[in-house]
Every structure is written in C-alpha cells, then in structure tokens.
Design a protein around this motif. Sequence first.
Motif, PDB file in Angstrom:
ATOM      1  N   PHE A 179       8.677   3.903 -10.579  1.00  0.00           N
ATOM      2  CA  PHE A 179       7.727   4.644  -9.751  1.00  0.00           C
ATOM      3  C   PHE A 179       6.297   4.164  -9.995  1.00  0.00           C
ATOM      4  CE2 PHE A 179       4.713   8.107  -9.073  1.00  0.00           C
ATOM      5  CZ  PHE A 179       5.024   8.480  -7.767  1.00  0.00           C
ATOM      6  N   LEU A 180       5.920   3.992 -11.247  1.00  0.00           N
ATOM      7  CA  LEU A 180       4.571   3.518 -11.573  1.00  0.00           C
ATOM      8  C   LEU A 180       4.343   2.110 -11.036  1.00  0.00           C
ATOM      9  CD1 LEU A 180       4.159   4.850 -15.228  1.00  0.00           C
ATOM     10  CD2 LEU A 180       2.999   5.676 -13.165  1.00  0.00           C
ATOM     11  N   ALA A 181       5.360   1.246 -11.157  1.00  0.00           N
ATOM     12  CA  ALA A 181       5.231  -0.133 -10.666  1.00  0.00           C
ATOM     13  C   ALA A 181       5.034  -0.146  -9.153  1.00  0.00           C
ATOM     14  CB  ALA A 181       6.455  -0.947 -11.050  1.00  0.00           C
ATOM     15  N   CYS A 182       5.802   0.668  -8.414  1.00  0.00           N
ATOM     16  CA  CYS A 182       5.664   0.729  -6.951  1.00  0.00           C
ATOM     17  C   CYS A 182       4.327   1.338  -6.546  1.00  0.00           C
ATOM     18  CB  CYS A 182       6.806   1.538  -6.347  1.00  0.00           C
ATOM     19  SG  CYS A 182       8.429   0.740  -6.457  1.00  0.00           S
ATOM     20  N   LEU A 183       3.859   2.305  -7.313  1.00  0.00           N
ATOM     21  CA  LEU A 183       2.577   2.939  -7.029  1.00  0.00           C
ATOM     22  C   LEU A 183       1.431   1.938  -7.146  1.00  0.00           C
ATOM     23  CD1 LEU A 183       1.290   5.716  -6.374  1.00  0.00           C
ATOM     24  CD2 LEU A 183       0.993   6.029  -8.854  1.00  0.00           C
ATOM     25  N   LEU A 184       1.556   0.996  -8.072  1.00  0.00           N
ATOM     26  CA  LEU A 184       0.503   0.009  -8.303  1.00  0.00           C
ATOM     27  C   LEU A 184       0.555  -1.151  -7.319  1.00  0.00           C
ATOM     28  CD1 LEU A 184       0.589  -0.115 -12.223  1.00  0.00           C
ATOM     29  CD2 LEU A 184      -1.120   1.000 -10.766  1.00  0.00           C
ATOM     30  N   CYS A 185       1.682  -1.291  -6.603  1.00  0.00           N
ATOM     31  CA  CYS A 185       1.780  -2.363  -5.603  1.00  0.00           C
ATOM     32  C   CYS A 185       0.871  -2.054  -4.414  1.00  0.00           C
ATOM     33  CB  CYS A 185       3.218  -2.512  -5.105  1.00  0.00           C
ATOM     34  SG  CYS A 185       4.356  -3.197  -6.315  1.00  0.00           S
ATOM     35  N   ARG A 186       0.297  -3.090  -3.833  1.00  0.00           N
ATOM     36  CA  ARG A 186      -0.580  -2.903  -2.685  1.00  0.00           C
ATOM     37  C   ARG A 186       0.205  -2.429  -1.469  1.00  0.00           C
ATOM     38  NH1 ARG A 186      -3.930  -8.284  -1.813  1.00  0.00           N
ATOM     39  NH2 ARG A 186      -4.703  -6.988  -0.090  1.00  0.00           N
ATOM     40  N   GLY A 187      -0.421  -1.579  -0.652  1.00  0.00           N
ATOM     41  CA  GLY A 187       0.230  -1.058   0.531  1.00  0.00           C
ATOM     42  C   GLY A 187       0.316  -2.094   1.634  1.00  0.00           C
ATOM     43  N   GLU A 188       1.105  -1.790   2.674  1.00  0.00           N
ATOM     44  CA  GLU A 188       1.278  -2.694   3.814  1.00  0.00           C
ATOM     45  C   GLU A 188       0.200  -2.434   4.866  1.00  0.00           C
ATOM     46  OE1 GLU A 188       5.297  -2.306   5.378  1.00  0.00           O
ATOM     47  OE2 GLU A 188       5.803  -1.322   3.509  1.00  0.00           O
ATOM     48  N   THR A 189      -0.384  -3.471   5.369  1.00  0.00           N
ATOM     49  CA  THR A 189      -1.389  -3.314   6.419  1.00  0.00           C
ATOM     50  C   THR A 189      -0.753  -2.950   7.748  1.00  0.00           C
ATOM     51  OG1 THR A 189      -1.283  -5.686   6.869  1.00  0.00           O
ATOM     52  CG2 THR A 189      -2.956  -4.932   5.314  1.00  0.00           C
TER      53      THR A 189
END
Length: 466
Positions: A179-189
């Motif tokens: 969850f923390l790793a996905c939270l830190l990933c940049r969002g999709e434009t």
Amino acid sequence: MENSNTAPYMRGFVPYALAAFLIGIVGGFSTVLGPAFVQDIGIAYNNTTWTALAQAMSTAACAPILGKLGDVIGRRTTLLLGIAVYTLGNVLSALANSLLFMLVARFIVGIGSAAIAPVALAYIVTEFPQNAVAKGFSFYMLISSASVVFGPTLGGLMINSYGWQVMIWVCVAICAVVFLACLLCRGETGDRRKPLTDFDSPGAVLVLIFFSLVLCVPSFGQNFGWSSIAFLVIFTAAAISFTCLVFVERRAKNPILPGSFLLRKAFVLSVLALFLTQGLMQANMTSVIVFVNYTQPQNSVISGYAISIMYLGMSIGAVILGPLADRWEPKWVLTASLTLTGVGCGAMLLFSAETSVALLALSLGVLGFGLGGNGTIFMKVVLSGLPAGQAGVGTGTYGLFRDLAAPFGVAVFVPMFTNQITNLISAGMEQKNAAVSSIKILATTEIFCIAAGIAIVLMLPKIRKT
C-alpha cells in the motif's frame, strides 16, 4: 525511440503490477488457511467450502461494481481503496475466533481483491499499445501466478511451526508495504474521472445480491439437501433478485452489466467454457489439501509443495501458451491448453493412500500449465476490441464471470469430494480408502467437464483474419 514509446505506459503500470503481486502472494498463503482454520476450531472439513466461498462471493460479485467505480472515481483511487480494504480483511482474519467471524473477514478480503483486477486490466486495455495488449495480459498473469508459487509451501510451513494466525499477520505486513509503495507511485495523467451520477447504484446492489446467491445455490443444495428449506430459500431469493436485476439494468443509462458486451458470442461461449474448466484450479487446490490431510495427516506440508508447483505451472503456461494466441487462432491454442488440464486431472486417477509429492506435483503442475494458458487466451478472446470508454466496466464484467468460475468449481466440486468421503466413512469404509475413492470420482467428473469445455471452445468465432 522504442524506450520513449514504451517507458510511460510501463511506468504507469507499476502500481498495478505491485497490486497483482500482492493478491498473488497473499492468496498463495491463504490457500492453506481454510483447512487449518476449521481443524483448529474443531469443525468438519466440509466447512472449508464456506471459508473459500465467502471470499469468492465478494471477489466475483464486486468485480463489475468496482470496475465501474474505477471508471467514475479513477483507477488509482480505486486501486488504493482496494488495497486498504484487502488489508483490513486480513487483519480481521487474523483475529477470527469463530466460523462466522472468519466468513465476514474473508468476504471483506474479497471486496478488496475485486477492486484490483478490473482496474489493472482496464489499464492494459486503454494504456498499452494495441500490438502489446496480449503481452500485457500475459505479463499480468505471470505476476499473478508467479507470486503465488511459494505461498502454499511457506504458508504450510508457518502453520505447522507457528499457527495460522502468524501466517495471516505476515500477510498483513505485506499488504501494508505494498500500500505504501503504491501510494508513493506517481498518478496517471490520463486517469479521467466522471461524475457519480454515471454510477448505477441500484444495479450494483442487485449484482452483489444475485451473484452472491448464485454461488450459494450449489453449496446449499449439496450440504443441506436439494429439497431443504435452506436451499429453497436461497434459490427463490436468487430467482427474485435476477428478475429485479434484469428489469433495472434494461432501464439504466449506464448499466453495471452492459448488454452489448454480455450478449456477444465470444463472451457467452468463453464464459460457458470457463465455468466448466477454469473452476478446477481452486477446487483442486482445496481438494488436494483435504485429500492429504485424510491420507497423510502426519505429512500435510507436501500438499503445499504440490500447489506451489501448480502455480509455477500457471506462470509458465501464461508466458508460453498465452502469446501463441497472437500467432495462431486462439480457439486452437485453447483446445491444446484445455487438453493439458484434462491430463492433469487424469493423473489424479493414479492417487493412492501413499501418494508421493512427485505425483501430486505432476498432476497439479500440468493442470496449472494448462490453466495459465487458458486464463490469458480467454482474456484476449473476450476483451478484444473493447472501447476505451467501457474499459473498467468491460473488464469488471469479464472479471465477474471469470472469478465466478473458480468459486463455482469450489461450490460444486469440493462438497462433492468432501461429502463423498463422509458418506463412505459412514458406510464403514476406512478413512484413507474413502479419500482415494472420492478423489477418483472427482477426477472422472472433471475430465467429462473438460471435454464439454473443449466442444464449446471449438464453436468460438475466429479472431484471426486470414
């Protein structure tokens, strides 16, 4: 030039790949949870059906709902919510001290997992280049299957050494890290949102009710009797909810289950074949664990080894057989992969009271190889040509029926197997012999189902244009 074209969509896929890894690895651990839990609280093994069914019900029924939600509130938000709910369900599973508590916990786990697959597949359909979509499906299946490989073995070892609660707390820790790793990933434009007015709330409620009841029908019939009050109540409720669902969805502006997608020949035939064949995976996993517990209770870890090899076979099958559907007509590749699942089930006819880990691994490994190919190719057949605007609901709808296939197999085949053992023991047969006789009846039934599945696949429309 190639790197600049591929890097953006591959970078954007990272959180979805991590989530697929999470579902795979925690799901691998959880394959050995049901039998260990019911044994620990001192109830009959046929209650394993209910623990598996509770999660399967919400995983399947919520897939189109949460796929549609992903179209409305965005894929990334839906993904993070799904992982959070999945984590909560595993926390509650670790705290469960009764069958009812565990059923509620696994139902919540299923809701979390139902949010992840549709948005991951929708990302592949909409963001991957068209000439890479099939490879994207294979990559997704590889991650999902390969991450399960060590789960059953390690889970079995942890249960034997420390108990099932410790194993589930390890799963909770993995959930938190992902969850923390996905939270830190940049969002999709390109992850656009729509107003909530586009969401079909009445349809969502009825989809959840109807498909949950559908999975209960065979289990209630086999466990309580086809003329019992419990079965008749469930069957009647399913019929009423189905009637209401059809009425509501016909009038919905943006239905959860779009008729234009559901009524395609490729979809209908693929779903029929899935129900006859793909449900064998989870059913045979549970049945083999129970079989080993009956015949070799002192050596229960060997079922974990065998199941790990099955998932290894699925990973290899997804990589080797899946992409072949880009080169040859998919239904011929499916015929070959379904034949392999039949060989895997046929090997179960050789099981005995002292079945070796090699024979268990051979049976489940070949079965897994075929199932890995099936899963990837069916996705290609069903999702080919899906419009970008319907990616979430389309993949969610397919996910509903794909995920129904496994619990349907559990609901039909596991009670068939466990109840047969119980009946033979009651008739005076020795426990080990009863388990051997029952596993062979199960294998014979499954082979007939696979033959019917192949016949249906041969009726699929051609995809490759020559």
